[in-house]
Enzyme design. Structure first.
Site, PDB file in Angstrom:
ATOM      1  N   ASP A   1       1.577  -8.293  -1.139  1.00 17.06           N
ATOM      2  CA  ASP A   1       0.157  -7.932  -1.132  1.00 17.06           C
ATOM      3  C   ASP A   1      -0.012  -6.518  -1.649  1.00 17.06           C
ATOM      4  O   ASP A   1       0.660  -5.589  -1.198  1.00 17.06           O
ATOM      5  CB  ASP A   1      -0.407  -8.032   0.283  1.00 17.06           C
ATOM      6  CG  ASP A   1      -1.871  -7.614   0.334  1.00 17.06           C
ATOM      7  OD1 ASP A   1      -2.726  -8.464   0.033  1.00 17.06           O
ATOM      8  OD2 ASP A   1      -2.155  -6.439   0.649  1.00 17.06           O
TER       9      ASP A   1
ATOM     10  N   TRP B   1       0.844  -1.204   0.000  1.00 16.51           N
ATOM     11  CA  TRP B   1       0.000   0.000   0.000  1.00 16.51           C
ATOM     12  C   TRP B   1       0.880   1.256   0.000  1.00 16.51           C
ATOM     13  O   TRP B   1       0.664   2.197  -0.770  1.00 16.51           O
ATOM     14  CB  TRP B   1      -0.921  -0.016   1.225  1.00 16.51           C
ATOM     15  CG  TRP B   1      -1.897   1.134   1.315  1.00 16.51           C
ATOM     16  CD1 TRP B   1      -2.195   2.046   0.335  1.00 16.51           C
ATOM     17  CD2 TRP B   1      -2.718   1.482   2.440  1.00 16.51           C
ATOM     18  NE1 TRP B   1      -3.153   2.938   0.783  1.00 16.51           N
ATOM     19  CE2 TRP B   1      -3.477   2.606   2.074  1.00 16.51           C
ATOM     20  CE3 TRP B   1      -2.874   0.934   3.707  1.00 16.51           C
ATOM     21  CZ2 TRP B   1      -4.385   3.210   2.952  1.00 16.51           C
ATOM     22  CZ3 TRP B   1      -3.781   1.528   4.584  1.00 16.51           C
ATOM     23  CH2 TRP B   1      -4.529   2.654   4.203  1.00 16.51           C
TER      24      TRP B   1
ATOM     25  N   TYR C   1      -4.309   1.076  -4.952  1.00 21.47           N
ATOM     26  CA  TYR C   1      -3.123   1.694  -4.366  1.00 21.47           C
ATOM     27  C   TYR C   1      -2.419   2.508  -5.460  1.00 21.47           C
ATOM     28  O   TYR C   1      -1.706   1.970  -6.301  1.00 21.47           O
ATOM     29  CB  TYR C   1      -2.172   0.647  -3.801  1.00 21.47           C
ATOM     30  CG  TYR C   1      -2.731  -0.155  -2.640  1.00 21.47           C
ATOM     31  CD1 TYR C   1      -3.862   0.253  -1.948  1.00 21.47           C
ATOM     32  CD2 TYR C   1      -2.106  -1.329  -2.229  1.00 21.47           C
ATOM     33  CE1 TYR C   1      -4.367  -0.488  -0.884  1.00 21.47           C
ATOM     34  CE2 TYR C   1      -2.599  -2.071  -1.160  1.00 21.47           C
ATOM     35  CZ  TYR C   1      -3.726  -1.649  -0.501  1.00 21.47           C
ATOM     36  OH  TYR C   1      -4.217  -2.390   0.548  1.00 21.47           O
TER      37      TYR C   1
ATOM     38  N   SER D   1     -10.691  -9.331   2.013  1.00 17.30           N
ATOM     39  CA  SER D   1     -10.065  -8.451   2.989  1.00 17.30           C
ATOM     40  C   SER D   1     -11.208  -7.790   3.737  1.00 17.30           C
ATOM     41  O   SER D   1     -12.118  -7.226   3.111  1.00 17.30           O
ATOM     42  CB  SER D   1      -9.196  -7.396   2.286  1.00 17.30           C
ATOM     43  OG  SER D   1      -8.566  -6.557   3.222  1.00 17.30           O
TER      44      SER D   1
ATOM     45  N   HIS E   1     -12.158  -6.432  -1.740  1.00 18.58           N
ATOM     46  CA  HIS E   1     -11.451  -5.419  -0.949  1.00 18.58           C
ATOM     47  C   HIS E   1     -12.407  -4.682  -0.009  1.00 18.58           C
ATOM     48  O   HIS E   1     -12.951  -3.639  -0.357  1.00 18.58           O
ATOM     49  CB  HIS E   1     -10.751  -4.433  -1.895  1.00 18.58           C
ATOM     50  CG  HIS E   1      -9.708  -3.613  -1.234  1.00 18.58           C
ATOM     51  ND1 HIS E   1      -8.898  -2.756  -1.956  1.00 18.58           N
ATOM     52  CD2 HIS E   1      -9.311  -3.500   0.054  1.00 18.58           C
ATOM     53  CE1 HIS E   1      -8.067  -2.156  -1.129  1.00 18.58           C
ATOM     54  NE2 HIS E   1      -8.304  -2.578   0.106  1.00 18.58           N
TER      55      HIS E   1
END
Length: 328
Positions: free
Chosen positions: A51, A21, A56, A153, A122
């Site tokens: 990941d 991220w 992002y 997630s 997500h």
């Protein structure tokens, strides 16, 4: 680093991964050269799990990873990405087959991959977990060869428990750290019984658990630790794990005397996570090679003693639990 089996995939990954991220956006100024160097350093040190997510940097994180892996050649690490947060509004209807396919196709291009190892929904709306058709759509993407596995997630433990009722859910990514311990109460047991991989994210509580922040620490305007302090942009639990900043600073000072030897606060926090056998991989972020190598070094620390574990649990109960425990 030890390796742990990634759920039902049968594939093993090393217990410290790379959270990407911070090399995408929302953590202040990003230096691509440093980010690329961080990725190389992590991979050279044995990291084999990365990941990322399609949001992002609007794909920038994925693109950097794709660039690095193409340059390195050879066997690729396990790369997990995420889909769904590019929707203009978070609705169940938005997770249509057409949208999910478009998201996956874009990630395939960004990552320069023929098949995606793992795609995670997500942090979708809670209602989505009660719509089996959404998970059936992910099954179709597996059947088409676009993805090998899928997972979720989540923001809340309740979402994680619901998600693993679906037999195709390979993994759950969830916030788990010294300031967010609730997943260990029930979810970890259920995940182990169902052989679901657990990815521990936000392991350092957005850097609070690095022990490097103070009351006068300045965060850039494009850093979520500045613009999302109260959940203005997304779930406040993503920023400092939902702990009020000054409360977290005070708790860190109670943790500091527990450090032993040359271990840093961040390494202690990572080693604490690795004490949980249900955790498959923890994904601290790194924006430069030094951070990447410091993260990896945490795996070499000896197990924490019973006294230290008890002291950390007491700090959580007394200082942190009232602010976060029942909310997430």
């Amino acid at each position: 680093m030890r390796s742990r089996v990634f759920g039902r995939t049968g594939r093993s990954v090393r217990e410290i991964g790379f959270g990407a991220w911070a090399i995408g956006d929302a953590w202040g100024q990003v230096n691509d050269d440093e980010a690329i160097a961080a990725l190389h350093a992590a991979l050279d040190a044995g990291v084999d799990f990365i990941d990322t997510a399609d949001v992002y940097g609007d794909g920038h994180s994925e693109q950097l990873i794709g660039k690095v892996l193409k340059a390195r050649g050879g066997e690729r690490p396990f790369v997990a990405t995420k889909a769904g947060r590019r929707l203009p509004q978070q609705t169940v209807a938005g997770y249509s087959q057409d949208n999910l396919t478009a998201f996956v196709d874009r990630s395939l291009q960004n990552l320069q991959a023929d098949t995606l190892d793992l795609v995670q929904l997500h942090c979708p709306p809670t209602d989505l977990y009660y719509h089996p058709e959404a998970f059936e759509r992910m099954e179709r993407l597996v059947a088409q060869g676009k993805i090998r596995h899928y997972g979720v997630s989540v923001e809340r433990v309740e979402e994680a428990l619901k998600a693993i009722e679906y037999p195709g859910v390979t993994s759950v990514q969830i916030i788990f750290n010294l300031f967010r311990t609730r997943p260990a109460e029930l979810f970890f047991q259920q995940a182990r019984e169902r052989n679901v991989a657990v990815i521990a994210r936000v392991p350092l509580a957005s850097g609070l658990l690095s022990g490097k922040f103070g009351r006068d620490t300045h965060f850039e305007s494009n850093d979520h630790r500045q613009f999302n302090r109260n959940g203005e942009a997304f779930d406040v639990g993503e920023t400092f794990s939902g702990v009020p900043y000054e409360v977290g600073l005070a708790a860190v000072e109670r943790i500091r005397p527990l450090l032993a030897g040359d271990a840093s606060m961040a390494q202690l926090a990572l080693r604490w996570i690795l004490m949980a056998e249900a955790v498959t991989v923890v994904i601290p972020g790194a924006r430069n090679p030094r951070q990447a190598l410091d993260n990896v070094a945490a795996a070499g620390l000896p197990p924490l003693s019973a006294d230290v574990m008890e002291a950390l649990a007491r700090i959580y109960v007394e200082d942190i639990k009232p602010h976060v425990h029942q909310r997430w």
